[in-house]
Structure formats: structure tokens, C-alpha cells
Design a protein around this motif. Structure first.
Motif, short mmCIF file in Angstrom:
data_model
loop_
_atom_site.label_atom_id
_atom_site.label_comp_id
_atom_site.label_asym_id
_atom_site.label_seq_id
_atom_site.Cartn_x
_atom_site.Cartn_y
_atom_site.Cartn_z
N GLU A 71 0.60 -0.94 -0.14
CA GLU A 71 -0.25 -0.45 -0.07
C GLU A 71 0.84 1.40 -0.14
OE1 GLU A 71 -0.37 -1.77 2.79
OE2 GLU A 71 -1.24 -3.27 2.14
N SER A 72 1.98 1.15 0.99
CA SER A 72 2.44 2.60 1.20
C SER A 72 4.07 2.52 0.20
CB SER A 72 2.56 2.81 2.63
OG SER A 72 3.73 1.46 2.70
N LEU A 73 4.87 1.23 -0.26
CA LEU A 73 6.34 1.30 -0.25
C LEU A 73 7.30 0.92 0.63
CD1 LEU A 73 5.64 2.56 -4.18
CD2 LEU A 73 4.73 0.61 -3.61
N GLU A 74 6.24 1.43 2.18
CA GLU A 74 7.54 1.36 3.21
C GLU A 74 8.69 0.43 3.31
OE1 GLU A 74 7.09 3.72 6.96
OE2 GLU A 74 5.96 1.64 6.74
N TYR A 75 9.68 0.49 3.58
CA TYR A 75 10.72 -0.54 3.18
C TYR A 75 10.48 -1.30 4.29
CZ TYR A 75 15.08 -2.41 4.78
OH TYR A 75 16.75 -3.17 4.69
N ILE A 76 10.58 -2.58 3.99
CA ILE A 76 10.22 -3.82 5.14
C ILE A 76 11.75 -4.58 5.71
CG2 ILE A 76 9.54 -6.42 4.97
CD1 ILE A 76 7.27 -4.85 3.83
N GLY A 77 12.51 -4.31 4.28
CA GLY A 77 13.75 -5.26 3.98
C GLY A 77 14.07 -5.21 2.98
N GLN A 78 15.42 -6.27 2.00
CA GLN A 78 15.97 -6.19 1.37
C GLN A 78 16.05 -7.79 0.92
OE1 GLN A 78 18.28 -2.91 3.32
NE2 GLN A 78 19.47 -4.37 1.70
N ILE A 79 15.53 -8.05 -0.65
CA ILE A 79 16.60 -9.42 -1.49
C ILE A 79 16.77 -9.41 -2.76
CG2 ILE A 79 14.26 -9.54 -2.63
CD1 ILE A 79 14.17 -12.87 -1.97
N ASP A 80 18.12 -9.91 -2.59
CA ASP A 80 19.37 -10.13 -3.47
C ASP A 80 19.40 -11.14 -3.85
OD1 ASP A 80 19.88 -6.55 -2.26
OD2 ASP A 80 21.04 -8.45 -0.84
N LEU A 81 19.81 -11.22 -5.50
CA LEU A 81 20.62 -12.11 -6.39
C LEU A 81 22.03 -11.78 -6.99
CD1 LEU A 81 17.84 -12.48 -9.01
CD2 LEU A 81 18.13 -14.08 -7.34
N TYR A 82 22.92 -12.67 -6.04
CA TYR A 82 24.10 -12.20 -5.81
C TYR A 82 25.08 -13.48 -6.93
CZ TYR A 82 24.85 -14.39 -1.41
OH TYR A 82 25.49 -15.81 -0.28
N LYS A 83 25.61 -13.24 -6.95
CA LYS A 83 27.19 -14.06 -7.61
C LYS A 83 26.78 -14.72 -8.32
CE LYS A 83 29.03 -16.06 -3.04
NZ LYS A 83 29.69 -17.01 -2.48
N ILE A 84 25.77 -13.67 -9.69
CA ILE A 84 25.06 -14.56 -10.49
C ILE A 84 25.58 -15.05 -11.77
CG2 ILE A 84 23.55 -13.86 -12.39
CD1 ILE A 84 22.85 -11.21 -10.12
N ASP A 85 25.64 -16.10 -11.75
CA ASP A 85 26.25 -17.05 -12.85
C ASP A 85 25.58 -17.42 -14.23
OD1 ASP A 85 27.17 -19.04 -14.55
OD2 ASP A 85 28.74 -19.34 -12.93
N TRP A 86 25.71 -16.23 -15.29
CA TRP A 86 25.04 -15.97 -16.82
C TRP A 86 24.76 -16.96 -17.28
CZ3 TRP A 86 20.58 -12.73 -15.80
CH2 TRP A 86 20.47 -12.05 -15.01
N LYS A 87 25.92 -17.71 -17.14
CA LYS A 87 26.48 -19.31 -18.45
C LYS A 87 25.10 -19.87 -17.82
CE LYS A 87 29.50 -22.16 -19.66
NZ LYS A 87 29.10 -23.06 -19.57
N ASN A 88 25.41 -20.76 -17.13
CA ASN A 88 25.21 -22.06 -15.75
C ASN A 88 24.02 -21.16 -15.44
OD1 ASN A 88 27.33 -23.55 -16.11
ND2 ASN A 88 28.63 -21.74 -15.80
N ARG A 89 22.90 -20.10 -15.11
CA ARG A 89 21.89 -19.94 -14.77
C ARG A 89 21.83 -20.50 -13.15
NH1 ARG A 89 21.41 -16.48 -19.02
NH2 ARG A 89 18.98 -16.22 -18.50
N PHE A 90 22.98 -19.60 -12.74
CA PHE A 90 21.92 -19.50 -11.54
C PHE A 90 22.17 -18.30 -10.26
CE2 PHE A 90 26.44 -21.70 -11.18
CZ PHE A 90 27.03 -21.07 -10.38
#
Length: 181
Positions: A71-90
Motif C-alpha cells: 500500500e505505502s511502498l514503505e521499507y520492510i527489508g531487502q532481497i538480492d540475487l548475487y554471485k550470478i552466473d549467467w552462463k550456467n543460469r544460477f
């Protein structure tokens, strides 16, 4: 960055209004106790603002979302994708609910499920993985509910409160995700 809408939350871009929330949780030992050793030492306002600037300018290697109230877009937390391997898709997944009043109410599970949908359906990843400390039973339960399976462990990798703990390696594959959808 496109927003991803759920029932109660939206995964969205970083905004200026998020900075006070970031500054509050990065030095809260209750929140950082279950996170990586990046949070072992206090973070200055400058460090937090530099992180925020990196995110806003799109210079981060990770692909990150703020978890906001729908409703408000107010911050709750964060979620990330990191160590992305585009070739091997993970990629690796990391999450923090940075406001304690949202703990234990399913916001983390909803965010993970939204990110899984994005990773598997939009990015065509084949695997998501993460590490969780064995003493963090709430997070482990959440990951299991979201379809992650324990596939291994780093024995006695983490030193916390005078004791060594295992770090569990968990993952979910695209076909496992699709069976559960």
C-alpha cells in the motif's frame, strides 16, 4: 527496474526514504546476528549511504530489490540475487527483514516466492542457492517452506557466542519450483 507485486508486498527499487531504515538495521545486533560477517563491525552513516548510492546508481554486481509494503511502498527489508552466473543460469539468494515488527509474519516467504518466480520464469535460471547458519532455525524453516532443500553443509564454519556452528547449503532447482507452483 520493474516492480514485482505480491499480495502484501512489492519488490521495488531503492528510494531515498529507505536510507533511515537501512541506517537503523545495519547496526542492530538482533538483525545482524544471522547475517554474514559483513555486519560484524558497526557501519557508519557514510558506509550505509555509499551502499545506497551504489544501489541507486545501478553499479552493484548483485540484482537487488527492496521489500516494500504494497500500500505505502514503505521499507520492510531487502532481497538480492548475487554471485550470478549467467552462463550456467544460477545465483545465490540473500534476504533480510530489516524491521522487527515484520518478523514471523510471512513477509520473507512471500518475498522469496516472488523472487523465485522472477528468477525461474523471467531470467530462466535453473538454480537458486543460499547459505544459512544452523542456529537460525526460523530462516531454515522459511527456506524449506519455499522449496529449498539442504544439499550440504560447511562443518563448523561459523564462530558465534563461543561456539562453532555449521553453515547449511540449500538450493532449489527450476523443475522443483515448477512442481510446487
Amino acid at each position: 527496474m520493474a516492480r514485482i507485486y505480491g499480495e502484501r508486498i512489492v519488490l521495488r527499487e531503492y528510494q531515498d526514504a529507505d536510507v533511515p531504515y537501512l541506517k537503523q538495521w545495519v547496526n542492530d545486533p538482533d538483525i545482524t546476528a544471522n547475517l554474514s560477517d559483513n555486519f560484524l563491525y558497526p557501519h557508519s552513516s557514510y558506509e550505509t549511504e555509499s551502499f545506497f548510492k551504489t544501489m541507486v546508481e545501478g553499479k552493484a554486481v548483485s540484482k537487488s530489490f527492496v521489500i516494500g509494503a504494497i500500500e505505502s511502498l514503505e521499507y520492510i527489508g531487502q532481497i538480492d540475487l548475487y554471485k550470478i552466473d549467467w552462463k550456467n543460469r544460477f545465483a545465490s539468494l540473500a534476504i533480510v527483514i530489516g524491521r522487527k515488527e515484520y518478523w514471523g509474519k510471512g513477509y520473507g516467504s512471500e518475498a522469496i516466492r516472488l523472487l523465485q518466480s522472477f528468477a525461474f520464469e523471467e531470467l530462466n535460471f535453473n538454480r537458486l542457492e543460499l547459505e544459512v547458519y544452523e542456529y537460525n532455525q526460523a530462516a531454515r524453516k522459511c527456506y524449506l517452506q519455499c522449496g529449498f532443500q539442504e544439499e550440504g553443509r560447511y562443518r563448523k564454519k561459523i564462530y558465534k557466542n563461543g561456539k562453532y556452528w555449521d553453515s547449511l547449503v540449500m538450493s532449489i532447482l527450476k523443475d522443483e519450483y515448477q512442481k510446487g507452483v
